[in-house]
Design an enzyme around this catalytic site. Structure first.
Site, PDB file in Angstrom:
ATOM      1  N   GLU A  48      -2.909  -7.333   0.319  1.00  0.00           N
ATOM      2  CA  GLU A  48      -2.633  -8.940   0.012  1.00  0.00           C
ATOM      3  C   GLU A  48      -3.811  -9.762   0.096  1.00  0.00           C
ATOM      4  O   GLU A  48      -4.019 -10.641  -0.817  1.00  0.00           O
ATOM      5  CB  GLU A  48      -1.458  -9.326   0.564  1.00  0.00           C
ATOM      6  CG  GLU A  48      -0.064  -8.560   0.289  1.00  0.00           C
ATOM      7  CD  GLU A  48       0.103  -7.427   1.076  1.00  0.00           C
ATOM      8  OE1 GLU A  48      -0.790  -6.987   2.148  1.00  0.00           O
ATOM      9  OE2 GLU A  48       0.861  -6.519   0.795  1.00  0.00           O
ATOM     10  N   HIS A  55      12.566  -8.238   3.922  1.00  0.00           N
ATOM     11  CA  HIS A  55      12.478  -8.285   2.430  1.00  0.00           C
ATOM     12  C   HIS A  55      13.583  -9.577   2.104  1.00  0.00           C
ATOM     13  O   HIS A  55      14.358  -9.459   1.092  1.00  0.00           O
ATOM     14  CB  HIS A  55      13.206  -6.969   2.268  1.00  0.00           C
ATOM     15  CG  HIS A  55      12.393  -5.803   2.205  1.00  0.00           C
ATOM     16  ND1 HIS A  55      12.012  -5.272   3.607  1.00  0.00           N
ATOM     17  CD2 HIS A  55      11.343  -5.218   1.587  1.00  0.00           C
ATOM     18  CE1 HIS A  55      11.074  -4.265   3.381  1.00  0.00           C
ATOM     19  NE2 HIS A  55      10.863  -4.193   2.033  1.00  0.00           N
TER      20      HIS A  55
END
Lengths: 402, 467
Positions: A133, A204
């Site tokens: 990322e 999540h």
């Protein structure tokens, strides 16, 4: 860790609805957040009936925010991921400096937002990156610094933290740091799915928008619907400020509406009044708007009041004027969001309301926040953590009876 | 000369081509024939089909790995350390008899003066800090050749990302002394508009991105910038091909951004030169505490990146390696190249650091005496008969004069207009910022004794949303 992360990511790919309900294929469903049989408030959102989505072409095209030529055009039924895909395709087609990349973007993305885009626009403009990322974000900052319009995808908002340095110290400060040299990374847009889906647990489900709203230099946007997603995403990509675009992943398939086929943008930094009312102002953004609407319908029936519902859309820099205008009228305000209550968007709104003397003197009750508790996002407790219709209803009642 | 470089550069391309392309030989060869096809082949998933009678299995992650029946772990100690490329030794003597400088005498003298300028400016500004006239400074003593030498091999259009100890790059590219001083004094001519600490230079005209304090953030950015240059050249082939170059220290190479940058630059085949100044120290942390591998250059191999280690105190070696690296970075549609320049940080880390708390003064003195990049080039020039004591004295005096002149001019200037503290956060002032600007102004008007606003251009009056 990486392997596990990967496995989880795969598990989160939403399955086509047809497969889930197919009578011939038995797929065990494990839903941790359900509703009890006698619930009257905490019922699943009926996206096919909600007034927050435009179910007809006519309804969509009557939106006064849309330009005249778009309103004179046609619409197409799309869910939110298709609307995102449509906006991305538009951006890639209209401007060759637009690039789209991230983890697993090339094959269509784990949420299908980038379907067919690599085939249409080529592998040099739509591509996979290694699993990093911070690398994705740094790469995007560098591209934008050299006059490209990168659209970077972080596969889940829960995984954006390694990219935080690049966002906070680089993207947000780039124009400020460069000063009179005049360069910026305004072309940068970073997209990330966020929010609860019922079974996402710690990694999540997160909705970290307030971490970005603390950072001057970034525009932070969260759409509530396909029409909004297309217009706001296109506006974010065309914007000359770096934008964080957060997509409520529960809406990717669930929210379906008639979306204009022509390109259009919706204004950044502008809230939208979704429903007018005179007794209480409800402010939210993203998926909780649907729950707010359900709670409002109940309270209006039971108490004979009317509530105003506002979608912030851009959570930073946010539309104070629209909020103040409404609260000055109603004198009561409830802010609703999924993420933790502490130092969240609600805190900022409540502070701004009481700080504005013209709004403060009109307050009839304390501003109330309905938000996630100050905990992490646990698996089997999601229904107790994310604001439910009942909790919103209860707080509306409290504010109205104060 | 060329052969020498070619053999010194550790190339990964031969090994990597079949790996990247999956199917060896024929397809790989075809792919290299055009930019387009090479490019598309890279994004295709590697083939895992098994060639008949192969003594290896085409695992997708290591397609050419042969099977072995010996249980043997590779050990770093069994691999010789990468060699260090050098053209001129510390006495200014050319060690490569084939070496022929590709610069005129005037151009060589210019590079020498650039190093000298860097060095003299450093001494003056370090003292200026000690006198309390600037708030911070970072000296590059001992590392002048790494920056001046590498910059001399770049094109003006190339895009440069600096760490913070590469003022020589700016000098070489034509950053004026006045520009240095305006930034250091954060006056009204400072392009950074009085926002950045001293030494955070930037220049749009010279394609140098403004320096950012966080270490290594510039590395993945340089990869992205290089990819932008690659795509732009592809979209407009009439423009000259460009590379990005990214400077960083061996300490910064421990950051995650370093690894992320190398990996993404390799996979996206970005024309970027990663230029590491390995000066032995990250503030106080020595290389022994920083890493255990063979420096930074060796890491590039693991990422499939061509790499070279050079003697960073030899400006000729640095220049030749960078020239070659630039050429390589533009080959095959673009690829990253690593240069690790070995040098020694003679200076303290910054004006906030006293390095004798963690290293012996004698160590520094020994380096200064034994090997200094400026003296090395001076000896080379003297041997060639293009430099002497008089020229040296004259050069030093005139540079010193110029620095002091720029210094005193910049010091006299006002600070930038106060409104610039609210500008450039967004493209336009947001409603919030307009309100905050007015609030600050109103506060200053009510408490005029509490602040000194006169040193700012226009005083508090610039705090208006309608300039």
């Amino acid at each position: 860790m990486t392997a596990r992360k990967q496995l989880l990511r795969r598990a989160m790919v939403p399955q086509p609805v047809a497969r889930l309900f197919s009578p011939t294929v038995a797929i065990p469903q494990r839903r941790y957040s359900t509703h009890p049989p006698n619930a009257k408030l905490n019922l699943p959102t009926d996206y096919s009936a909600t007034s927050l989505l435009s179910h007809t072409s006519q309804q969509t095209l009557s939106n006064p925010e849309l330009p005249a030529d778009v309103r004179a055009g046609t619409t197409k039924r799309m869910n939110l991921f298709q609307a995102v895909n449509d906006a991305l395709a538009t951006a890639l087609a209209e401007d060759e400096s637009v690039l789209l990349f991230g983890e697993d973007v090339a094959f269509g993305g784990v949420f299908r937002c980038s379907m067919n885009l690599k085939d249409t626009f080529g592998g040099d403009r739509v591509f996979n990156t290694p699993l990093s990322e911070q690398g994705i974000m740094g790469f995007a900052v560098g591209l934008a610094a050299e006059n490209m319009r990168p659209v970077a995808e972080i596969q889940f908002a829960d995984y954006v933290y390694p990219a935080f340095d690049q966002l906070v110290n680089e993207a947000a400060k780039f124009r400020y740091r460069d000063g009179a040299c005049g360069r910026s990374v305004g072309g940068l847009t970073v997209r990330m799915p966020c929010g609860g889906v019922g079974h996402g647990a710690l990694y999540h489900s997160q909705s970290p928008e307030s971490l970005f709203t603390h950072i001057p230099g970034l525009r932070v946007i969260m759409p509530r619907s396909p029409v909004q997603a297309k217009g706001l995403l296109l506006a974010a990509i065309r914007s000359n400020d770096p934008c964080v675009f957060m997509e409520p992943k529960i809406l990717y398939r669930a929210a379906v509406e008639q979306v204009p086929t022509a390109p259009y943008t919706l204004p950044l930094g502008k809230a939208e009044v979704l429903k007018e009312g005179k007794d209480v102002t409800v402010i939210s953004y993203g998926q909780p708007l649907y729950k707010c609407m359900a709670a409002i319908q109940e309270i209006e029936k039971s108490m004979g009041v009317t509530a105003e519902l506002i979608d912030l859309r851009t959570v930073y820099p946010w539309d104070k004027e629209e909020v103040f205008k409404s609260v000055r009228k109603t004198g009561r305000c409830v802010v609703v969001h999924e993420s933790m209550v502490n130092a969240g968007i609600g805190a900022e709104i409540a502070a701004a309301i009481q700080e504005d003397s013209k709004t403060f003197i009109r307050l009839e009750a304390p501003v109330v926040r309905v938000a996630g508790w100050s905990i992490h996002t646990p698996l089997v407790y999601e229904q107790f953590n994310i604001p439910s219709v009942a909790r919103i209803h209860d707080n509306l009642k409290k504010v109205l009876e104060y | 000369m060329k052969n020498r470089i070619a053999t010194s550069l550790v190339s990964t391309s031969k090994r990597c081509a079949p790996r990247q392309h999956g199917t060896p030989a024929i397809l790989a060869h075809t792919c290299r024939s055009t930019y387009q096809s090479c490019y598309s082949s890279t994004v295709a998933p590697p083939s895992v089909s098994q060639p008949p009678n192969a003594d290896y299995l085409a695992f997708p992650g290591a397609a050419k790995s042969a099977f072995s029946h010996s249980l043997k772990f590779e050990q770093p100690s069994t691999h010789p350390a990468l060699s260090t490329y050098r053209v001129v030794d510390q006495n200014g003597v050319v060690v490569d008899p084939n070496f022929k400088p590709d610069l005129s005498d005037e151009e060589v003298v210019k590079l020498y003066r650039d190093m000298l300028t860097t060095s003299i400016m450093d001494i003056i500004m370090f003292d200026a800090h000690r006198q309390g006239r600037i708030s911070f400074y970072m000296v590059a003593a001992g590392e002048e050749a790494t920056s001046v030498g590498s910059a001399s091999a770049l094109a003006k259009e190339d895009v440069v990302f600096l760490q913070y100890r590469e003022q020589g790059v700016l000098v070489q590219r034509g950053f004026k002394l006045a520009e240095f001083m305006n930034q250091l004094f954060a006056n009204k001519y400072d392009p950074g508009r009085g926002r950045n600490m001293p030494v955070h230079y930037g220049s749009r005209e010279l394609n140098v991105h403004t320096i950012s304090s966080p270490l290594a953030t510039q590395l993945p950015q340089a990869a992205g910038a290089a990819y932008a240059l690659k795509i732009q050249h592809r979209q407009n082939p009439s423009a000259p091909p460009r590379v990005a170059i990214c400077y960083f220290g061996e300490g910064a190479a421990s950051e995650g951004d370093f690894h992320a940058a190398l990996n993404i630059a390799a996979t996206r085949e970005c024309p970027v030169i990663f230029f590491c100044r390995n000066n032995g120290y990250a503030i106080s942390t020595s290389t022994q505490e920083q890493y255990r591998g063979d420096g930074i250059a060796a890491r590039a191999l693991g990422y499939g990146i061509d790499t070279i280690r050079v003697d960073g105190n030899d400006i000729w070696a640095v220049r030749e390696a960078t020239k070659k690296a630039r050429e390589m970075a533009l080959q095959d549609g673009g690829k990253p190249v690593m240069i690790e320049a070995m040098t020694y940080r003679v200076s303290h880390h910054s004006t906030s650091d006293d390095s004798f708390a963690y290293r012996k003064k004698v160590e520094v003195e020994e380096w200064k005496r034994r090997d200094n990049p400026i003296i090395r080039l001076r000896k080379w020039m003297e041997a060639k008969g293009i430099w002497d004591e008089d020229k040296e004295r004259e050069a030093r005096e005139s540079i010193r004069r110029d620095v002091l002149k720029a210094f005193s001019e910049a010091e006299r200037e006002k600070k930038p207009a106060m409104r610039s503290m609210f500008e450039d956060v967004y493209e336009d002032l947001t409603p919030d910022l307009k309100v905050q600007m007015a609030e600050l102004r109103s506060h200053l008007e009510r408490y005029p004794e509490e602040y000194d606003v006169d040193e700012f251009e226009g005083g508090k009056d610039s705090l208006t949303s309608q300039p």
